[in-house]
Design a protein around this motif. Structure first.
Motif, PDB file in Angstrom:
ATOM      1  N   ALA A 164      10.262  -1.253  -3.551  1.00 26.82           N
ATOM      2  CA  ALA A 164      10.283  -2.719  -3.505  1.00 26.82           C
ATOM      3  C   ALA A 164       9.516  -3.239  -2.292  1.00 26.82           C
ATOM      4  O   ALA A 164       8.780  -4.236  -2.388  1.00 26.82           O
ATOM      5  N   LEU A 165       9.661  -2.556  -1.155  1.00 22.87           N
ATOM      6  CA  LEU A 165       8.941  -2.991   0.047  1.00 22.87           C
ATOM      7  C   LEU A 165       7.448  -2.695  -0.077  1.00 22.87           C
ATOM      8  O   LEU A 165       6.622  -3.466   0.408  1.00 22.87           O
ATOM      9  N   PHE A 166       7.106  -1.591  -0.710  1.00 27.21           N
ATOM     10  CA  PHE A 166       5.684  -1.316  -0.964  1.00 27.21           C
ATOM     11  C   PHE A 166       5.088  -2.407  -1.861  1.00 27.21           C
ATOM     12  O   PHE A 166       3.974  -2.884  -1.621  1.00 27.21           O
ATOM     13  N   LYS A 167       5.833  -2.792  -2.876  1.00 25.38           N
ATOM     14  CA  LYS A 167       5.355  -3.841  -3.787  1.00 25.38           C
ATOM     15  C   LYS A 167       5.183  -5.154  -3.042  1.00 25.38           C
ATOM     16  O   LYS A 167       4.193  -5.884  -3.243  1.00 25.38           O
ATOM     17  N   LYS A 168       6.126  -5.480  -2.176  1.00 27.29           N
ATOM     18  CA  LYS A 168       6.039  -6.710  -1.384  1.00 27.29           C
ATOM     19  C   LYS A 168       4.793  -6.715  -0.508  1.00 27.29           C
ATOM     20  O   LYS A 168       4.166  -7.757  -0.294  1.00 27.29           O
ATOM     21  N   ALA A 169       4.416  -5.532  -0.012  1.00 27.31           N
ATOM     22  CA  ALA A 169       3.222  -5.411   0.835  1.00 27.31           C
ATOM     23  C   ALA A 169       1.950  -5.212   0.019  1.00 27.31           C
ATOM     24  O   ALA A 169       0.877  -4.986   0.584  1.00 27.31           O
ATOM     25  N   LYS A 170       2.095  -5.276  -1.310  1.00 24.91           N
ATOM     26  CA  LYS A 170       0.962  -5.121  -2.227  1.00 24.91           C
ATOM     27  C   LYS A 170       0.297  -3.739  -2.109  1.00 24.91           C
ATOM     28  O   LYS A 170      -0.929  -3.611  -2.166  1.00 24.91           O
ATOM     29  N   MET A 272      16.670   3.283   6.465  1.00 26.19           N
ATOM     30  CA  MET A 272      16.123   3.457   5.115  1.00 26.19           C
ATOM     31  C   MET A 272      17.129   3.035   4.058  1.00 26.19           C
ATOM     32  O   MET A 272      16.817   2.306   3.110  1.00 26.19           O
ATOM     33  N   GLY A 273      18.365   3.484   4.206  1.00 26.54           N
ATOM     34  CA  GLY A 273      19.375   3.207   3.203  1.00 26.54           C
ATOM     35  C   GLY A 273      19.733   1.740   3.078  1.00 26.54           C
ATOM     36  O   GLY A 273      20.194   1.305   2.013  1.00 26.54           O
ATOM     37  N   LYS A 299      17.300   2.953  -7.322  1.00 26.62           N
ATOM     38  CA  LYS A 299      16.072   3.201  -8.073  1.00 26.62           C
ATOM     39  C   LYS A 299      14.811   2.801  -7.303  1.00 26.62           C
ATOM     40  O   LYS A 299      13.703   3.155  -7.723  1.00 26.62           O
ATOM     41  N   ASP A 300      14.971   2.066  -6.212  1.00 27.18           N
ATOM     42  CA  ASP A 300      13.799   1.694  -5.410  1.00 27.18           C
ATOM     43  C   ASP A 300      13.312   2.833  -4.527  1.00 27.18           C
ATOM     44  O   ASP A 300      12.262   2.718  -3.887  1.00 27.18           O
ATOM     45  N   LEU A 301      14.068   3.950  -4.473  1.00 33.19           N
ATOM     46  CA  LEU A 301      13.675   5.065  -3.620  1.00 33.19           C
ATOM     47  C   LEU A 301      12.665   5.956  -4.336  1.00 33.19           C
ATOM     48  O   LEU A 301      12.925   6.455  -5.433  1.00 33.19           O
ATOM     49  N   LEU A 369      18.384  20.109 -12.862  1.00 34.52           N
ATOM     50  CA  LEU A 369      18.187  18.999 -11.929  1.00 34.52           C
ATOM     51  C   LEU A 369      18.184  17.673 -12.686  1.00 34.52           C
ATOM     52  O   LEU A 369      17.435  17.497 -13.645  1.00 34.52           O
ATOM     53  N   THR A 370      19.002  16.742 -12.224  1.00 36.43           N
ATOM     54  CA  THR A 370      19.031  15.416 -12.827  1.00 36.43           C
ATOM     55  C   THR A 370      18.709  14.321 -11.825  1.00 36.43           C
ATOM     56  O   THR A 370      18.233  13.253 -12.210  1.00 36.43           O
ATOM     57  N   ASP A 371      18.967  14.552 -10.544  1.00 39.00           N
ATOM     58  CA  ASP A 371      18.677  13.554  -9.521  1.00 39.00           C
ATOM     59  C   ASP A 371      17.161  13.396  -9.393  1.00 39.00           C
ATOM     60  O   ASP A 371      16.445  14.372  -9.155  1.00 39.00           O
ATOM     61  N   PRO A 372      16.628  12.176  -9.555  1.00 36.56           N
ATOM     62  CA  PRO A 372      15.164  12.000  -9.526  1.00 36.56           C
ATOM     63  C   PRO A 372      14.542  12.345  -8.181  1.00 36.56           C
ATOM     64  O   PRO A 372      13.421  12.848  -8.140  1.00 36.56           O
ATOM     65  N   GLY A 373      15.258  12.105  -7.093  1.00 36.85           N
ATOM     66  CA  GLY A 373      14.720  12.457  -5.779  1.00 36.85           C
ATOM     67  C   GLY A 373      14.591  13.952  -5.594  1.00 36.85           C
ATOM     68  O   GLY A 373      13.556  14.462  -5.174  1.00 36.85           O
TER      69      GLY A 373
END
Length: 431
Positions: A164-170, A272-273, A299-301, A369-373
């Motif tokens: 989300a922060l990356f998107k905000k910074a374009k 970060m959290g 999901k933003d991670l 493995l199920t955790d996306p990270g």
């Protein structure tokens, strides 16, 4: 090694710092270790560091499951807290009396035990099945083409970022080059976003930047040559410091970062959290620690590999990381190696993934493995072309500490890139 093993293994469950576990550690070398018990069963003494649940419970269950299939064998578990384990193993190595089977992070300490003739060469014994494991997993335990431990865990360091922060910074995509990374840092700042969370107080998180830059510039072979020659004064290592200073000069870290710890409510993971910073360079335990120290960003991670560095010989697919394995003392019962085969089998590994949240080392267990990270880190490791063990584990402890101290001083602005390499080389040659 600096006191961060608890943070590195946070995903295995909270580690106890109050005691030494369920069995007195004085039992090593006792009458029933590597021999027979009163019932005539062969006894294997197994030292591990999983002092907190769920891992402690899972490890005990796996031992019981193996015993059920082998009624003529007893596995005597000795659970030792992480820092106490290091201290006790140092003493046992000096005495020449190691447990039958014991935890190892590989690298310099294991090499010392190998050189002392205390560790079983497992190369031939495990050859029929070691190919079932992720190729990067055994690397930390190999010396001169021989394998001296079997890995049960592997992890890698990369950038965790807030989408989300990356998107905000374009910023449309994570950067893949160092120059692109610096541009992204600047874009985040221009958008009023703190680019990076860093635990400057604990030193080791800052070391990751220098280590990865050195790996990207020198490549895996260059890193190994520097270690073999005890000489880190080469151009690649100086340039690693210079590139790190390019980042530091942008002032990308959160306010008060030099006094910030890693896992505290006001530290790096919490920043970060809680969405107060856009990135952190950390291992696979980061998402859990972010949720424990802060709220977690769900999901933003996202996750991306450390970028390539222009002019370097290292690849973006070369990974900086570590893990855990089990070595077998020379002369231990042969059943110890068979138990290790069981412990890293696909069936057992799926249990470790699901119940203890570790990254699988058996390729057939990757589907657990199920955790996306964690899956993102696992994918990075599976695609790796080279693997560099954490420097404070790959190198003698004093050298690893000097790297941490010198890089911390560089980030704080009290030393130069050249002085960093001179200091590390001086300590390396004194060992």
């Amino acid at each position: 090694m600096p006191p961060f093993a608890q943070s590195r293994r946070h995903f295995l469950g909270t580690l106890s710092v109050a005691g030494l576990g369920v069995t007195a550690i004085t039992s090593c070398g006792g009458s029933d270790s590597g021999g027979k018990d009163s019932s005539g069963r062969t006894v294997i003494e197994w030292w591990h560091i999983m002092t907190g649940d769920p891992a402690k419970k899972v490890w005990a269950e796996r031992a019981k499951a193996y015993e059920a299939e082998h009624p003529d064998l007893r596995i005597k578990i000795v659970t030792v807290e992480n820092e106490a384990f290091k201290s006790k193993m140092t003493a046992l190595t000096s005495s020449g009396k190691l447990p039958d089977m014991y935890h190892t992070w590989g690298g310099g300490v294991l090499k010392q035990q190998v050189d002392a003739g205390l560790v079983e060469d497992l190369t031939g014994t495990v050859k029929p099945w070691i190919g079932e494991l992720v190729p990067a997993a055994p690397k930390a335990y190999e010396f001169d083409g021989k394998l001296y431990a079997v890995p049960y865990d592997i992890g890698g360091v990369g950038f965790w970022y807030n989408k989300a922060l990356f998107k905000k910074a374009k910023i449309d995509e994570p950067p893949t080059t160092w120059s692109g990374y610096l541009d992204a840092v600047q874009q985040l700042q221009d958008a009023g976003i703190t680019p990076i969370a860093l635990a400057g107080k604990e030193k080791w998180p800052g070391m990751y930047y220098w280590a990865y830059l050195a790996l990207r510039l020198a490549g895996v072979d260059g890193m190994q040559k520097a270690a073999d020659d005890e000489d880190f004064s080469g151009d690649a290592f100086v340039k690693a410091g210079e590139h790190l200073m390019e980042l530091v000069d942008l002032k990308p870290f959160q306010k008060g970062f030099l006094g910030a710890a890693y896992a505290t409510p006001t530290g790096e993971a919490a920043a970060m959290g809680n969405g107060k910073a856009a990135m952190e360079l950390m291992g696979q335990w980061a998402p859990l620690t972010q949720r424990d120290a802060g709220k977690g960003i769900g999901k933003d991670l996202g996750f991306f590999s450390f970028p390539t560095v222009e002019g370097g010989t290292g690849k973006i697919t070369d990974v900086f990381g570590g893990g855990g394995g089990y070595a077998v003392r020379k002369g231990a019962p042969k059943e110890a190696v068979d138990f290790l085969k069981f412990f890293v089998s696909a069936a057992t590994d799926r249990t470790l993934v699901k119940e203890a949240n570790v990254l699988p080392v058996n390729k057939q267990a990757l589907d657990a493995l199920t955790d996306p990270g964690l899956k993102a880190v696992s994918d990075m490791l599976n695609a790796s072309t080279g693997f560099q063990l954490y420097l404070d584990q790959a190198l003698p402890p004093a050298v690893g500490q000097e790297i941490n101290d010198s890089v911390a001083a560089l980030i704080a602005g009290s030393t130069s890139p050249e002085q960093v390499t001179r200091s590390i080389t001086q300590v390396a040659k004194s060992q």
